[in-house]
Design an enzyme around this catalytic site. Sequence first.
Site, PDB file in Angstrom:
ATOM      1  N   LYS A   1       4.792   9.286   8.473  1.00  0.00           N
ATOM      2  CA  LYS A   1       4.577   8.734   9.827  1.00  0.00           C
ATOM      3  C   LYS A   1       5.571   9.281  10.862  1.00  0.00           C
ATOM      4  O   LYS A   1       5.407  10.403  11.312  1.00  0.00           O
ATOM      5  CB  LYS A   1       4.573   7.210   9.757  1.00  0.00           C
ATOM      6  CG  LYS A   1       3.418   6.729   8.835  1.00  0.00           C
ATOM      7  CD  LYS A   1       3.049   5.302   9.021  1.00  0.00           C
ATOM      8  CE  LYS A   1       2.049   4.837   7.994  1.00  0.00           C
ATOM      9  NZ  LYS A   1       0.714   4.608   8.467  1.00  0.00           N
ATOM     10  N   ASP A  48       9.557   2.902  -0.718  1.00  0.00           N
ATOM     11  CA  ASP A  48       8.562   3.565   0.132  1.00  0.00           C
ATOM     12  C   ASP A  48       8.853   3.209   1.586  1.00  0.00           C
ATOM     13  O   ASP A  48       8.616   2.086   2.029  1.00  0.00           O
ATOM     14  CB  ASP A  48       7.155   3.126  -0.292  1.00  0.00           C
ATOM     15  CG  ASP A  48       6.062   3.808   0.530  1.00  0.00           C
ATOM     16  OD1 ASP A  48       6.387   4.498   1.515  1.00  0.00           O
ATOM     17  OD2 ASP A  48       4.872   3.635   0.178  1.00  0.00           O
ATOM     18  N   TYR A  51       0.859  -1.184   0.000  1.00  0.00           N
ATOM     19  CA  TYR A  51       0.000   0.000   0.000  1.00  0.00           C
ATOM     20  C   TYR A  51       0.891   1.229   0.000  1.00  0.00           C
ATOM     21  O   TYR A  51       1.835   1.318   0.777  1.00  0.00           O
ATOM     22  CB  TYR A  51      -0.888   0.000   1.245  1.00  0.00           C
ATOM     23  CG  TYR A  51      -1.773   1.213   1.387  1.00  0.00           C
ATOM     24  CD1 TYR A  51      -2.843   1.424   0.515  1.00  0.00           C
ATOM     25  CD2 TYR A  51      -1.550   2.151   2.390  1.00  0.00           C
ATOM     26  CE1 TYR A  51      -3.665   2.543   0.652  1.00  0.00           C
ATOM     27  CE2 TYR A  51      -2.368   3.268   2.534  1.00  0.00           C
ATOM     28  CZ  TYR A  51      -3.423   3.456   1.659  1.00  0.00           C
ATOM     29  OH  TYR A  51      -4.236   4.556   1.796  1.00  0.00           O
TER      30      TYR A  51
HETATM   31  C1  PLP Z   1       4.077   2.283   3.081  1.00  0.00           C
HETATM   32  C2  PLP Z   1       3.067   3.378   3.044  1.00  0.00           C
HETATM   33  N1  PLP Z   1       3.100   4.276   2.046  1.00  0.00           N
HETATM   34  C3  PLP Z   1       2.224   5.288   1.983  1.00  0.00           C
HETATM   35  C4  PLP Z   1       1.237   5.426   2.930  1.00  0.00           C
HETATM   36  C5  PLP Z   1       0.261   6.572   2.832  1.00  0.00           C
HETATM   37  O1  PLP Z   1       0.513   7.482   3.859  1.00  0.00           O
HETATM   38  P1  PLP Z   1      -0.645   8.488   4.333  1.00  0.00           P
HETATM   39  O2  PLP Z   1      -1.662   7.654   5.038  1.00  0.00           O
HETATM   40  O3  PLP Z   1       0.076   9.452   5.240  1.00  0.00           O
HETATM   41  O4  PLP Z   1      -1.177   9.157   3.115  1.00  0.00           O
HETATM   42  C6  PLP Z   1       1.154   4.518   3.975  1.00  0.00           C
HETATM   43  C7  PLP Z   1       0.094   4.627   4.992  1.00  0.00           C
HETATM   44  O5  PLP Z   1      -0.168   3.745   5.763  1.00  0.00           O
HETATM   45  C8  PLP Z   1       2.103   3.463   4.046  1.00  0.00           C
HETATM   46  O6  PLP Z   1       2.078   2.567   5.029  1.00  0.00           O
END
Ligand code: PLP
Length: 441
Positions: free
Chosen positions: A275, A243, A148
Amino acid sequence: MLTSEPQLLRSTALLDRARAVIPGGVNSPVRAFASVGGTPRFMARGIGGRITDVDGFDYVDLVCSWGPMLLGHAHPTVEAAVVDAVRRGSSFGTPTENEVLLAEEITSRMSVDQVRLVSSGTEATMSAIRLARGFTGRDVVVKFAGCYHGHVDSLLVQAGSGLATLGIPGTPGVPDGSTADTIVVAYNDREAVSGVFAEHGDRIACVITEAAPGNMGVVPPAPGFNRFLAETCAAHGALLISDEVMTGFRASRRGQWGLDGAVEGWQPDLFTFGKVMGGGFPAAAFGGRADVMALLAPLGSVYQAGTLSGNPVAAAAGLTTLRLADDAVYERVGVVSDAIAAGAAEALGQAGVPHVVQRAGTMFSVFFTDHPVTDYAAAATQDTAAYAAFFHAMLDKGVYLPPSAFEAWFTSAAHTDADVDRVLAALPVAARAAAESRSAR
Ligand SMILES: Cc1ncc(COP(=O)(O)O)c(C=O)c1O
């Protein structure tokens, strides 16, 4: 599944009101308890490793805002930095010193030359993809099933997190055109990646991967997998986007890259963060090689912008959090994770509940299945009904777990031995509840 619990008067009343004015009553789907049933708890406050709901029930928090609260809730130094920043003005739409300090802190820890600050992980991955496409002049994006990367149109295919929790394969509202250039591959599958590059190599702009997936539960990369991705991308003129929104500054001081990249010498072209680097406030970033970042406006032609990007209050929270997150913090987070992961394995083993505990640095999750989980297909074999029973038994005992079998369990340096003891005492009870739910079927 449980429905609504009578003693939750305030949470239940708030949920009713929320449902009238907010779709489903929540502002992010996994908060809704949709896959575990029951009433989502409305939280009133948090301090250290505990949170308290509006009905006065207190929980050891193993969600930690889905990762950010590495130092626990209401850390006094972070709070002081935030108050100080707010008093000086909460947003100017001009450059500020805190942004520079935060960018310097990130570039000193991670293997990036430059970062651009944004407000959410979704924005970070969306912008990184745009930049990769702009840099390579190609359109195709390769992603992994179960990973995700936020709710970016082109990446909402076989994504994990809430989509896995709710069993949603994709989503209406995303035009076919948006995903036509997205190729989805099974995680940890080198052959599949090589096959995709053999067929489409000259059209692939980038591969985006979670540095260690945490959104289908925690699935560590097979040894050398991230390096393989970097090498494959380099061989075909594509970029690798690592990511680290979840793993960054959490799996270790330097994220997942600090665990396997530093040892193996692989190097992604772009990273995304979020985060922990926001310390509980909306701050995220993407960054990487200077020659790629130079393509961003105002230097280059790839446009990306944000009214609140680098917000001084969020930057103060993130900067203070990262400065406090020293080796001792990661050691404590690791000790807490070790104890809870071992306790969960022991309790489920004794209750005869099939399970697998998987780790990525200080991150871990517990899968309710009996074989190692290396990809999304394996994660999807979980007994989600057993997890729901387990989750509610933990909740009754004052432990707040992710309301989904497809998520990491998050610990903090603020979790005390007493917090850990409460979790360890609850686990055998919850394991028996999971066992009973299995035998009742
Ligand atoms: C690996 C990863 N990338 C991107 C995101 C998206 O971040 P946000 O919820 O701050 O938009 C998340 C959210 O859980 C994530 O775990």
